[in-house]
Motif scaffolding. Structure first.
Motif, short mmCIF file in Angstrom:
data_model
loop_
_atom_site.label_atom_id
_atom_site.label_comp_id
_atom_site.label_asym_id
_atom_site.label_seq_id
_atom_site.Cartn_x
_atom_site.Cartn_y
_atom_site.Cartn_z
N ALA A 117 0.61 -1.26 -0.13
CA ALA A 117 0.07 0.01 0.01
C ALA A 117 0.98 1.23 0.19
O ALA A 117 0.61 2.21 -0.53
CB ALA A 117 -0.97 0.01 1.26
N ALA A 118 2.03 1.05 0.59
CA ALA A 118 2.86 2.53 0.78
C ALA A 118 3.32 2.85 -0.66
O ALA A 118 3.38 3.84 -0.97
CB ALA A 118 4.20 2.22 1.68
N LEU A 119 3.53 1.71 -1.81
CA LEU A 119 4.11 1.89 -2.89
C LEU A 119 2.82 2.31 -3.75
O LEU A 119 3.10 3.54 -4.61
CB LEU A 119 4.48 0.82 -3.81
N ASP A 120 1.67 2.00 -3.53
CA ASP A 120 0.66 2.63 -4.19
C ASP A 120 0.09 4.24 -3.77
O ASP A 120 -0.09 4.73 -4.50
CB ASP A 120 -0.91 1.62 -3.77
N VAL A 121 0.34 4.25 -2.44
CA VAL A 121 0.22 5.59 -2.11
C VAL A 121 1.25 6.51 -2.70
O VAL A 121 0.82 7.71 -3.04
CB VAL A 121 0.09 5.60 -0.42
N ALA A 122 2.35 6.15 -2.68
CA ALA A 122 3.50 6.97 -3.15
C ALA A 122 3.07 7.21 -4.47
O ALA A 122 3.33 8.44 -5.22
CB ALA A 122 4.91 6.47 -3.17
N THR A 124 0.02 7.32 -6.21
CA THR A 124 -0.87 8.30 -6.16
C THR A 124 -0.41 9.88 -5.86
O THR A 124 -1.08 10.94 -6.29
CB THR A 124 -1.99 7.65 -5.13
N VAL A 125 0.47 9.86 -4.68
CA VAL A 125 0.70 11.30 -4.25
C VAL A 125 1.39 11.86 -5.46
O VAL A 125 1.51 13.05 -5.67
CB VAL A 125 1.60 11.12 -3.04
N LEU A 126 2.47 11.27 -5.92
CA LEU A 126 3.26 11.65 -7.41
C LEU A 126 2.46 12.18 -8.21
O LEU A 126 2.71 13.34 -8.87
CB LEU A 126 4.25 10.60 -7.63
N GLU A 127 1.39 11.48 -8.62
CA GLU A 127 0.45 12.10 -9.69
C GLU A 127 -0.30 13.08 -9.18
O GLU A 127 -0.60 14.16 -9.88
CB GLU A 127 -0.39 10.92 -10.23
N PRO A 174 -4.90 3.24 -10.58
CA PRO A 174 -5.56 3.61 -11.89
C PRO A 174 -6.17 2.78 -12.37
O PRO A 174 -7.39 2.61 -13.01
CB PRO A 174 -4.80 4.31 -12.57
N MET A 175 -5.60 1.44 -12.39
CA MET A 175 -6.26 0.15 -13.48
C MET A 175 -7.53 -0.17 -12.67
O MET A 175 -8.20 -0.82 -13.49
CB MET A 175 -5.26 -0.95 -13.51
#
Length: 1100
Positions: A117-122, A124-127, A174-175
């Motif tokens: 989840a940390a990777l997914d949050v990262a 998302t925040v970058l986008e 996003p997918m």
């Protein structure tokens, strides 16, 4: 982008979307995809070592991504983690993130969210903070090192546990956006970008052959865009400026230019626009910029905050009949495979619409609010759909970038709420150079073309307009492909402007075309009135009747400018540049009426003679108008205009123009000097160049026998113009270009490899092509040169000019006078090459002036060969050259012998010593034709005069004038000369000024002057340190009845008594003395009265 809670996406955000683990699984399974159902398990299927190993690898990836961020972006990332709306999970407290470094932030994210989840949050925040590239890199790294990410679930070690993680991942990946009909939007986005790159990556080369195209990225050059408002005075300066002044203005504007990538970025107060208007005149590059935006977005170079960017050209919207929805419009505009537009349009905040050519819309988009549509799928008339988009009733959170010409700006502003307006001003000087390098495949051709245009002040100014720059480059490329290259000149300025007008007129569609003649007549009338009244901006009421009710035609040639006046805005109109106004003003005098039924236009008189009379008193305001008059007389230009405009262009004023051109050279000075046969104005050559009619040019030049210009800086285009006239000058005998500089500035061309440049320069040097006067010499050769006089004094000629001139001199059988004085860079090598040409064709040469050309003894050796080949040479001037004693020896060897006709030898300030005097003394008896010898400014001293005297006293010597000023002489030289005077009956002039001979020198010289055999008629003793004592000796000479006619005693300290004594002696014994020069300083009133009574005396 916010993160959804555990409950999933709201029903309103997707069409029948379902969320939660079961809902997403069922939907994905229905699409034929397997979904793991172990929601709480680790990636390995069990907790333990595998879990910690996965967390370690995820931590490494996360840390690497954070370390790649700049300090500013890292701060924004932490701010978003703490304050962004992350639905379904609590944000990390800012107190823990405020001072966290990369490692601390990584550990906090793992602690709060778990590894996956940390990777997914990262990501998302970058986008969210618009760092899409960084998000994409992190996504690719995770898939490469950890394998495909699980669709749902996360490590149970995070604070949120499995329930919260499910909701988090449902929104952050996003997918998993719910899209029942569109499939995976990221896949569609990447496919759409590929299609955009394919569609917009290349541009059709309008002047190319069938199938030819050019890379948009390779051809596109940066444009200057400004967002600041300019007042009326600044606008007038921009419209009227040319050359260096205009380049400086553009450089100033470029300093505050905004980049395309920054158009949607926040201003200093933090406001981010959703609507951007890109403003520019016709041909300024609006469409090209819009297409480049599409390409750069598709290549991930800009606007990464938008998922989709759509391009809509208003001209194509005009073709849509009936009703359509926004989805229908986009379906027509989108390249590639069809997009799931229903799903795409559900996220308008991620959409950018590029609306190109608002001013080209044929229908009004000012629709009532009640008529507007709010749904993307609603089918309505195209005008309503576009109005709904502009007024933000439809897709209100989307972003708009709209291009338009200035004349349509007010109507567009009525539709928008809070727009940012950026105006395209065109190319700066550096951008023009860049465009040339991009346009030409060859760096050498680009440099040659740019050098030529930069030398043409007006053409270079107008290359700020991209379409003009393209036209100019196209014409120059064609010219470079022909024999002679640019030496014979490309299209005229008039021809370039005709091409530009044609390009604009071709943009008219349908019925507008039939109104062109009437609109053009009114436009020309407006332009002519402005030129006569020296106005560049016009009020709105003055232009309303121009377009006959067809407002769509107004933006074609006029720009609208809004200025603040009191509490409201007023519109003023102007041409894109003053030169275009002058072009239309010239056309005003050539358009035929063709029996129009409309009431006659109110404007200036169409009698061209009135304009030409005004030219004489205010030529600065009419120079270009008159040039264009001549250019429009060209038969080819008239035919082109008639075909493009449908107007009849008359040549009825031809005779008036030719007569005026010839009379314009009869200036007061020319009449006073009785030299009406010389052309004295380069502007005449510019007019004839625009004419480009061999018969008429020859007729215009027929009354003249030469051309004399003085003190001009001749740029490259001036040289082309001058060469054009010289080639067609039927009676050319005299060419004088004193103090004219032939500008030969190579642009700093870093694109061309240095070895290539060196080889090219060496080849050009061998052929004389590096000479600044190469073009001039070519023209003289081609004219069948019948020159009698060629003077290029102080023209900054280089060594290479010797080679260029040699070819002319070798084919100039009539040349009698050649003057190149003051060209210090010519040097020995230039003189050597010059002499080769003179030896081939120097038969009739009588005068050769090479003073101040940096000639040494080596150059004198080459000149000696000319003396032998030119027996008729009467004058040789080598003054102000370091020829030295060795150079005099070379010359004197050639002067000996019969058949030499040299009458005057000027060697002042040549570094000579008394040795040269001895050499000259030996040659004087053998040179009976030598009548004048100038040795002033050489330190020959008393010894030199002593060595010279035997030659002077030889009865075969026929020297009439001897100049020895500033030669370091004392009274001893006067004694030597006193002995010479009786034995030199031919010596009539003796100049001893600037030597400290003193009163004693006059005393020693006077016996020779009193000798009845002395025939000296002029004696100069200025600044010789004379006091009153010398006057008694002078009086004795006067009383002796000497042959003196002129005596110069100026710049000496003579007292009142001495001067009065001289006056009395002159009054009693005037003899043959006609002029006595005396110093005026220190004389009292009584002395001045006595001097005034004698007409022979002049005071200095």
């Amino acid at each position: 982008m916010g993160l959804c809670g555990a409950g999933g996406v709201s029903q309103g955000s997707c069409h029948g979307a379902v969320c939660g683990a079961a809902g997403v699984s069922q939907w994905l399974c229905s699409r034929g995809q397997a979904v793991p159902m172990h929601m709480g398990s680790s990636r390995s299927g069990a907790p333990g070592s595998g879990h910690w190993q996965g967390q370690g690898r995820a931590g490494d990836l996360l840390l690497r991504a954070l370390e790649d961020l700049s300090q500013l972006d890292f701060k924004r990332f932490r701010d978003a983690l703490a304050h962004a709306e992350l639905r379904g999970c609590s944000p990390i407290p800012w107190g823990r993130l405020q001072n966290a470094d990369w490692i601390d932030t990584k550990n906090l994210m793992l602690e709060f969210y778990g590894a996956e989840a940390a990777l997914d949050v990262a990501m998302t925040v970058l986008e969210h903070i618009q760092l899409r590239n960084s998000a994409a890199v992190l996504r690719e790294s995770r898939e490469r090192e950890l394998g495909p990410a699980p669709l749902l679930g996360s490590s149970p070690s995070g604070r949120y546990g499995q329930g919260k993680a499910r909701g988090l991942l449902c929104r952050c990946r996003p997918m998993l956006r719910c899209c029942p009909r569109g499939g995976h939007l990221p896949d569609h986005r990447s496919g759409y970008k590929r299609a955009v790159r394919q569609a917009y990556g290349r541009m059709k080369d309008l002047n190319g052959r069938l199938g030819d195209s050019a890379s948009l990225s390779a051809r596109y050059a940066r444009l200057v865009m400004v967002t600041e408002h300019r007042d009326e005075r600044q606008r007038e300066r921009e419209i009227a400026a040319v050359g260096r002044g205009h380049a400086d203005l553009m450089k100033e504007r470029a300093g505050s230019s905004i980049a395309v990538a920054d158009l949607f970025k926040p201003d200093e107060e933090g406001w981010s626009p959703k609507e951007v208007v890109l403003l520019g005149a016709a041909g300024m590059g609006k469409t090209m910029t819009a297409r480049k935006i599409m390409l750069d977005w598709a290549c991930d170079r800009m606007f990464e905050e938008f998922d989709f960017v759509f391009y809509i050209h208003c001209r194509e919207g005009n073709l849509l009949a009936g009703e359509a929805s926004m989805a229908d419009l986009l379906a027509r505009c989108c390249p590639g495979s069809p997009l799931p537009l229903d799903a795409v349009l559900q996220q308008p905040e991620k959409l950018l619409f590029v609306i190109d050519g608002f001013d080209e819309l044929r229908f009004s988009v000012e629709q009532p609010w009640s008529e507007l549509c709010a749904e993307p799928g609603e089918r309505r008339p195209v005008a309503v759909v576009l109005a709904s988009l502009f007024r933000r009733r439809l897709l209100c959170h989307s972003s708009l970038l709209i291009t338009t010409r200035p004349a349509a700006l007010q109507s567009l502003r009525r539709l928008l709420e809070h727009e940012r307006c950026a105006e395209i001003l065109g190319f700066s000087e550096a951008d023009r150079r860049d465009y040339f390098q991009r346009f030409f495949g060859s760096a050498e051709q680009a440099a040659a073309a740019f050098r030529f245009v930069r030398g043409h002040e007006l053409l270079f100014t107008m290359c700020l307009v991209p379409v003009v720059c393209w036209i100019v480059c196209t014409v120059l490329r064609q010219q470079l492909g022909r024999a002679g290259g640019l030496a014979h000149g490309p299209r005229t300025t008039t021809g370039i402007y005709v091409l530009y007008l044609s390009a604009l007129l071709r943009s008219l569609r349908g019925w507008q075309r039939q109104d062109v003649p009437a609109v053009l007549r009114r436009l020309c009338c407006l332009a002519a009135g402005g030129v006569r009244g020296q106005r560049v901006l016009f009020e709105e009421k003055e232009v309303q009747g121009l377009v006959l009710g067809r407002q769509e035609a107004l933006p074609l040639l006029l720009n609208e400018h809004l200025f603040q006046k009191d509490i409201s805005c007023v519109s003023s109109y102007g041409f894109i540049h003053l030169s275009f106004q002058e072009f239309f003003a010239a056309l005003f005098y050539l358009l035929e009426d063709e029996g129009e039924e409309q009431e006659p236009l109110v404007g200036p008189s169409r009698d061209v003679r009135e304009l030409l009379e005004s030219y004489g008193s205010s030529r600065n305001y009419f120079v270009l108008t008159v040039r264009f008059l001549f250019g429009l007389l060209n038969e080819d230009r008239r035919r082109e205009l008639e075909q493009e405009t449908g107007c009849k262009i008359s040549a009825r004023i031809t005779q008036d123009l030719l007569e005026w051109l010839q009379d314009s050279q009869k200036t007061a000075l020319a009449l006073l000097l009785e030299e009406t046969g010389l052309v004295r104005d380069l502007e005449l050559c510019h007019c004839l160049y625009e004419l480009q009619d061999e018969r008429l040019v020859a007729a215009a030049l027929c009354p003249f026998t030469g051309l004399r210009l003085h003190g001009l800086n001749l740029n490259r285009f001036d040289q082309v113009v001058l060469a054009f006239s010289l080639r067609r000058f039927p009676g050319l005998q005299v060419l004088e270009l004193g103090h004219c500089c032939f500008l030969w500035d190579e642009p700093e061309d870093t694109a061309e490899p240095q070895p290539c440049k060196k080889l090219r320069r060496e080849a050009q040097e061998e052929e004389g092509m590096l000479s600044p006067i190469h073009m001039l010499c070519q023209a003289l050769e081609a004219s069948g040169c019948k020159l009698k006089t060629l003077r290029l004094d102080r023209c900054e000629l280089s060594t290479a000019c010797g080679t260029a001139l040699a070819s002319v001199l070798g084919t100039s059988p009539a040349l009698a006078e050649l003057g190149l004085a003051g060209n210090k860079d010519l040097g020995d090598e230039g003189v050597r090459m010059l002499c080769e040409g003179l030896r081939r064709g120097a038969g009739p040469l009588r005068e050769l002036r090479l003073g101040g050309c940096s000639i040494t003894a080596a150059g004198c050796r080459a000149l000696a060969s000319v003396l032998a080949a030119a027996p008729g040479l009467a004058l040789l001037d080598l003054s102000d050259n370091a020829v030295g004693d060795g150079g005099v020896r070379e010359l004197c060897a050639a002067l000996r012998g019969p058949g030499r006709g040299l009458r005057k030898l000027e060697l002042w300030q040549c570094g000579l010593t008394e040795l040269s005097c001895e050499t000259l003394a030996a040659v004087l008896p053998d040179s009976p034709s030598l009548a004048e010898l100038h040795l002033g400014g050489n330190a020959v001293g008393d010894g030199g005069v002593k060595r010279l005297s035997p030659g002077l006293r030889d009865p075969r010597c026929r020297l009439r004038s001897l100049r020895l000023w500033q030669c370091g002489l004392t009274e001893l030289s006067c004694e030597t000369l006193a002995a010479v005077l009786p034995d030199s009956p031919s010596l009539a002039e003796l100049h001893l000024g600037g030597n400290a001979v003193g009163d004693g020198g006059v005393k020693r010289l006077s016996p020779g002057l009193r000798d009845p055999r002395c025939r000296l008629r002029s004696l100069s003793l200025w600044q010789c340190g004379l006091l009153g004592a010398c006057c008694e000796d002078v009086c004795s000479v006067l009383r002796a009845g000497c042959a003196l006619e002129t005596l110069d005693l100026s710049e000496n300290n003579l007292d009142n008594g001495s001067v009065r004594a001289l006056c009395r002696a002159l009054e009693q014994h005037p003899g043959s003395l006609q002029r006595l020069w005396l110093p005026s300083s220190g004389l009292d009133e009584e002395t001045l009265q006595e001097v005034a009574a004698l007409e022979q005396v002049r005071l200095v």
